[in-house]
Scaffold this active site. Structure first.
Site, PDB file in Angstrom:
ATOM      1  N   GLY A 183       0.723  -1.278  -0.172  1.00 29.51           N
ATOM      2  CA  GLY A 183       0.049   0.121   0.066  1.00 29.51           C
ATOM      3  C   GLY A 183       0.731   1.369  -0.017  1.00 29.51           C
ATOM      4  O   GLY A 183       0.335   2.262   0.351  1.00 29.51           O
ATOM      5  N   LYS A 201       5.976  16.814  -3.220  1.00 31.56           N
ATOM      6  CA  LYS A 201       6.190  16.947  -1.808  1.00 31.56           C
ATOM      7  C   LYS A 201       7.442  17.973  -1.336  1.00 31.56           C
ATOM      8  O   LYS A 201       7.093  18.932  -0.468  1.00 31.56           O
ATOM      9  CB  LYS A 201       6.751  15.776  -1.225  1.00 31.56           C
ATOM     10  CG  LYS A 201       5.737  14.636  -1.058  1.00 31.56           C
ATOM     11  CD  LYS A 201       6.196  13.341  -0.764  1.00 31.56           C
ATOM     12  CE  LYS A 201       4.927  12.105  -0.648  1.00 31.56           C
ATOM     13  NZ  LYS A 201       5.495  10.877  -0.684  1.00 31.56           N
TER      14      LYS A 201
HETATM   15  P1  NAP Z   1      -6.213   4.018  -2.761  1.00 28.00           P
HETATM   16  O1  NAP Z   1      -5.753   2.797  -1.990  1.00 28.00           O
HETATM   17  O2  NAP Z   1      -6.089   3.887  -4.351  1.00 28.00           O
HETATM   18  O3  NAP Z   1      -7.747   4.387  -2.318  1.00 28.00           O
HETATM   19  C1  NAP Z   1      -8.554   5.180  -2.968  1.00 28.00           C
HETATM   20  C2  NAP Z   1     -10.049   5.321  -2.438  1.00 28.00           C
HETATM   21  O4  NAP Z   1     -10.479   6.382  -3.082  1.00 28.00           O
HETATM   22  C3  NAP Z   1     -10.497   4.062  -2.951  1.00 28.00           C
HETATM   23  O5  NAP Z   1     -11.609   3.415  -1.929  1.00 28.00           O
HETATM   24  C4  NAP Z   1     -11.370   4.451  -4.047  1.00 28.00           C
HETATM   25  O6  NAP Z   1     -12.613   3.709  -4.298  1.00 28.00           O
HETATM   26  C5  NAP Z   1     -11.600   5.936  -3.780  1.00 28.00           C
HETATM   27  N1  NAP Z   1     -11.962   6.632  -4.961  1.00 28.00           N
HETATM   28  C6  NAP Z   1     -11.095   6.895  -5.929  1.00 28.00           C
HETATM   29  N2  NAP Z   1     -11.578   7.628  -6.976  1.00 28.00           N
HETATM   30  C7  NAP Z   1     -12.785   7.792  -6.522  1.00 28.00           C
HETATM   31  C8  NAP Z   1     -14.002   8.540  -7.066  1.00 28.00           C
HETATM   32  N3  NAP Z   1     -13.693   9.163  -8.595  1.00 28.00           N
HETATM   33  N4  NAP Z   1     -15.067   8.553  -6.624  1.00 28.00           N
HETATM   34  C9  NAP Z   1     -15.312   7.909  -5.422  1.00 28.00           C
HETATM   35  N5  NAP Z   1     -14.233   7.165  -4.696  1.00 28.00           N
HETATM   36  C10 NAP Z   1     -12.984   7.181  -5.379  1.00 28.00           C
HETATM   37  O7  NAP Z   1      -5.269   5.261  -2.556  1.00 28.00           O
HETATM   38  P2  NAP Z   1      -4.616   5.424  -0.914  1.00 28.00           P
HETATM   39  O8  NAP Z   1      -3.166   4.724  -1.048  1.00 28.00           O
HETATM   40  O9  NAP Z   1      -5.400   5.396   0.154  1.00 28.00           O
HETATM   41  O10 NAP Z   1      -4.254   6.953  -1.162  1.00 28.00           O
HETATM   42  C11 NAP Z   1      -5.075   7.922  -1.087  1.00 28.00           C
HETATM   43  C12 NAP Z   1      -4.544   9.590  -0.792  1.00 28.00           C
HETATM   44  O11 NAP Z   1      -3.650   9.466   0.116  1.00 28.00           O
HETATM   45  C13 NAP Z   1      -3.654   9.699  -2.236  1.00 28.00           C
HETATM   46  O12 NAP Z   1      -3.874  11.135  -2.467  1.00 28.00           O
HETATM   47  C14 NAP Z   1      -2.360   9.390  -1.906  1.00 28.00           C
HETATM   48  O13 NAP Z   1      -1.282  10.161  -2.634  1.00 28.00           O
HETATM   49  C15 NAP Z   1      -2.251   9.908  -0.511  1.00 28.00           C
HETATM   50  N6  NAP Z   1      -1.292   9.288   0.505  1.00 28.00           N
HETATM   51  C16 NAP Z   1      -1.320   7.922   0.515  1.00 28.00           C
HETATM   52  C17 NAP Z   1      -0.148   7.320   1.201  1.00 28.00           C
HETATM   53  C18 NAP Z   1      -0.218   5.724   1.215  1.00 28.00           C
HETATM   54  O14 NAP Z   1       0.811   5.299   2.048  1.00 28.00           O
HETATM   55  N7  NAP Z   1      -0.943   4.940   0.590  1.00 28.00           N
HETATM   56  C19 NAP Z   1       0.518   8.002   2.030  1.00 28.00           C
HETATM   57  C20 NAP Z   1       0.400   9.457   2.002  1.00 28.00           C
HETATM   58  C21 NAP Z   1      -0.541  10.040   1.274  1.00 28.00           C
HETATM   59  P3  NAP Z   1     -12.811   2.336  -4.450  1.00 28.00           P
HETATM   60  O15 NAP Z   1     -12.225   1.687  -3.304  1.00 28.00           O
HETATM   61  O16 NAP Z   1     -14.442   2.109  -4.804  1.00 28.00           O
HETATM   62  O17 NAP Z   1     -11.953   1.956  -5.691  1.00 28.00           O
HETATM   63  N1  HSE Z   2       3.417   6.858  -2.703  1.00 28.36           N
HETATM   64  C1  HSE Z   2       3.777   7.607  -1.737  1.00 28.36           C
HETATM   65  C2  HSE Z   2       5.378   7.122  -1.066  1.00 28.36           C
HETATM   66  C3  HSE Z   2       3.055   7.579  -0.549  1.00 28.36           C
HETATM   67  O1  HSE Z   2       5.590   6.010  -1.604  1.00 28.36           O
HETATM   68  O2  HSE Z   2       6.079   7.943  -0.574  1.00 28.36           O
HETATM   69  C4  HSE Z   2       3.122   8.448   0.567  1.00 28.36           C
HETATM   70  O3  HSE Z   2       3.119   9.711   0.175  1.00 28.36           O
END
Ligand code: NAP
Ligand code: HSE
Length: 413
Positions: A183, A201
């Site tokens: 993830g 960032k």
């Molecule tokens: P993810 O696992 O891909 O989850 C995205 C979620 O948003 C899913 O539940 C998806 O729905 C929903 N979604 C996406 N587009 C949508 C739409 N048009 N309408 C309704 N729902 C929608 O993403 P994530 O890793 O949690 O990351 C989310 C955000 O946090 C991103 O901006 C990422 O850069 C940021 N972030 C992530 C991390 C990390 O470690 N992952 C760390 C820091 C910041 P479905 O489940 O139905 O597909």
């Molecule tokens: N894809 C990003 C990373 C998530 O690997 O650092 C956290 O912003």
């Protein structure tokens, strides 16, 4: 009662629901408020039908904008429709917390102004450094400093890949797959491996640190896709490790900013940052160097930052909104200081290349030839500036016996 609507139930959204459910009592004790999730937006309800919070899920955005919702947490990712949803939330005078660096790097100024105009807060701690508290310390605790420089590992996925390739001889593809399964990676991992995520960032950090708009698109961004096992071997023989670094530095009226793979001394602080851990070294004129380090990606670390932002909003209802300066920074793309660089030049004529390098650069160390590298020259050179280095490499690449040139910056402090 504070009512939270969450946009997205993926890696981060799931973590937020878990932390809110787990910390309700502690939150009430600390803030005097009850915290509840009103609903969670997803794209595909069917995908989530076996999940614990299924009854809170909706695929109708209008549920998020209900009057009873106080704070909208945006963890969908991407620009559209996140941008429209965040704008609408702010116009409806709902506070917003987001982990979305793409959105803040692209539209941060406009959204912060909109939040201010509507008397609400837009917090985005998780957008930089995942679980590391960095934006609040930078904006508040370091306010008495003029920030001189930022040297940072800002992307968990690429640091994870480089660590696995170096320490476990894992292939690039295998390590990326693992980072995706855990993830850490973006929905489109090109953003991670090509350096764009780190550039976004770095632009957010630098815009706050230097109080000038550092446009992420103007940052010289290079990713890790060109790094191979031979690079690690060369680095090791000279006591270095390769890290993807975001570096920015204010010099007179300009800001130097870049994201690229850099050889750092194996004994340095940044060299010891492994896997998805991020580290941000901020240098202030009063405090000197301060190191912020911790998990830069992943479900609960990121949710921890989002939870902190929610708490902050509930505790500081009348806090003055942050604004980004609209003055565009003048960005310096090249490192025009005396510095060392690692070069790998694929060639059919090693002798001529070695003679050119020793002629161009006053300090030039040529690596001993090995059977696997008989068609290339690897060297560490010292140059008065990156401009000078690029000029000489352009001269070399025009020669018919040169096939390919790779250059990596070296950080010696
Ligand atoms: P993810 O696992 O891909 O989850 C995205 C979620 O948003 C899913 O539940 C998806 O729905 C929903 N979604 C996406 N587009 C949508 C739409 N048009 N309408 C309704 N729902 C929608 O993403 P994530 O890793 O949690 O990351 C989310 C955000 O946090 C991103 O901006 C990422 O850069 C940021 N972030 C992530 C991390 C990390 O470690 N992952 C760390 C820091 C910041 P479905 O489940 O139905 O597909
Ligand atoms: N894809 C990003 C990373 C998530 O690997 O650092 C956290 O912003």
């Amino acid at each position: 009662m504070a009512s939270i609507a969450v946009l997205g139930y993926g890696t981060v959204g799931t973590g937020i629901a878990e932390l809110i459910n787990k910390n309700k009592e502690r939150f009430k004790k600390f803030t005097g408020e009850d915290l509840k999730i009103s609903n969670i937006l997803v794209r595909d309800l069917e995908k989530h039908k076996d999940k614990k919070d299924y009854e809170l899920l909706t695929d109708d955005i209008n549920h998020i904008f209900e009057e009873s919702v106080d704070i909208v947490v945006e963890v969908m990712g991407g620009i559209n429709p996140a941008y429209e949803y965040v704008k609408k939330s702010l116009k409806l005078k709902k506070h917003v917390v987001t982990a979305n660096k793409d959105l803040i790097a692209e539209h941060g100024k406009e959204l912060l102004d909109l939040a201010d105009k509507n008397g609400v807060t837009l917090n985005f701690e998780a957008s930089v450094g995942g679980g590391i508290p960095i934006l609040k310390p930078l904006m508040e605790c370091l306010l008495g400093n003029e920030i001189i420089s930022i040297n940072a590992i800002l992307n968990g996925t690429t640091n994870f890949i480089l660590t696995k390739m170096y320490q476990e001889n894992m292939s690039y593809e295998e390590a990326l797959k693992l980072a995706q399964n855990l993830g850490f990676a973006e929905a489109n991992p090109d953003s991670d491996v090509l350096g764009y995520d780190a550039a976004r960032k770095l632009s957010i950090l630098s815009t706050i640190a230097f109080n000038e708009k550092v446009n992420w698109k103007n940052i010289n961004a290079e990713g890790i896709t060109n790094i191979d096992t031979e690079d690690f071997k060369y680095a090791k023989t000279k006591g270095y490790i390769i890290k993807l670094l975001g570096i920015s530095k204010k010099e007179n009226d300009k800001i130097y900013a870049s994201v690229r793979p850099v050889m750092v001394k194996a004994s340095s602080e940044l060299a010891k940052i492994d896997n998805e851990i991020n580290a941000i070294i901020i240098e202030g004129d009063a405090v000197g160097k301060v190191v912020f380090s911790g998990k830069g990606a992943g479900m609960l670390p990121t949710a921890s930052s989002v939870f902190g932002d929610i708490t902050d909003i509930i505790q500081n209802k009348n806090k003055k909104a942050l604004k980004f300066n609209e003055k565009e920074a003048v960005l310096e793309k090249n490192w025009n200081h005396n510095s060392s660089w690692f070069l790998r030049i694929k060639t059919a004529d090693r002798i001529n290349v070695m003679s050119s390098l020793t002629g161009y650069f006053k300090n030039c160390y040529i690596f001993a030839n090995t059977s696997s590298t008989s068609e290339e020259v690897a060297a560490i050179i010292e140059t008065p500036s990156e401009d000078f280095l690029n000029l000489k490499l352009e001269e070399l690449s025009s020669l018919n016996y040169i096939d390919e040139i790779k250059k990596l910056a070296i950080l010696n402090n």
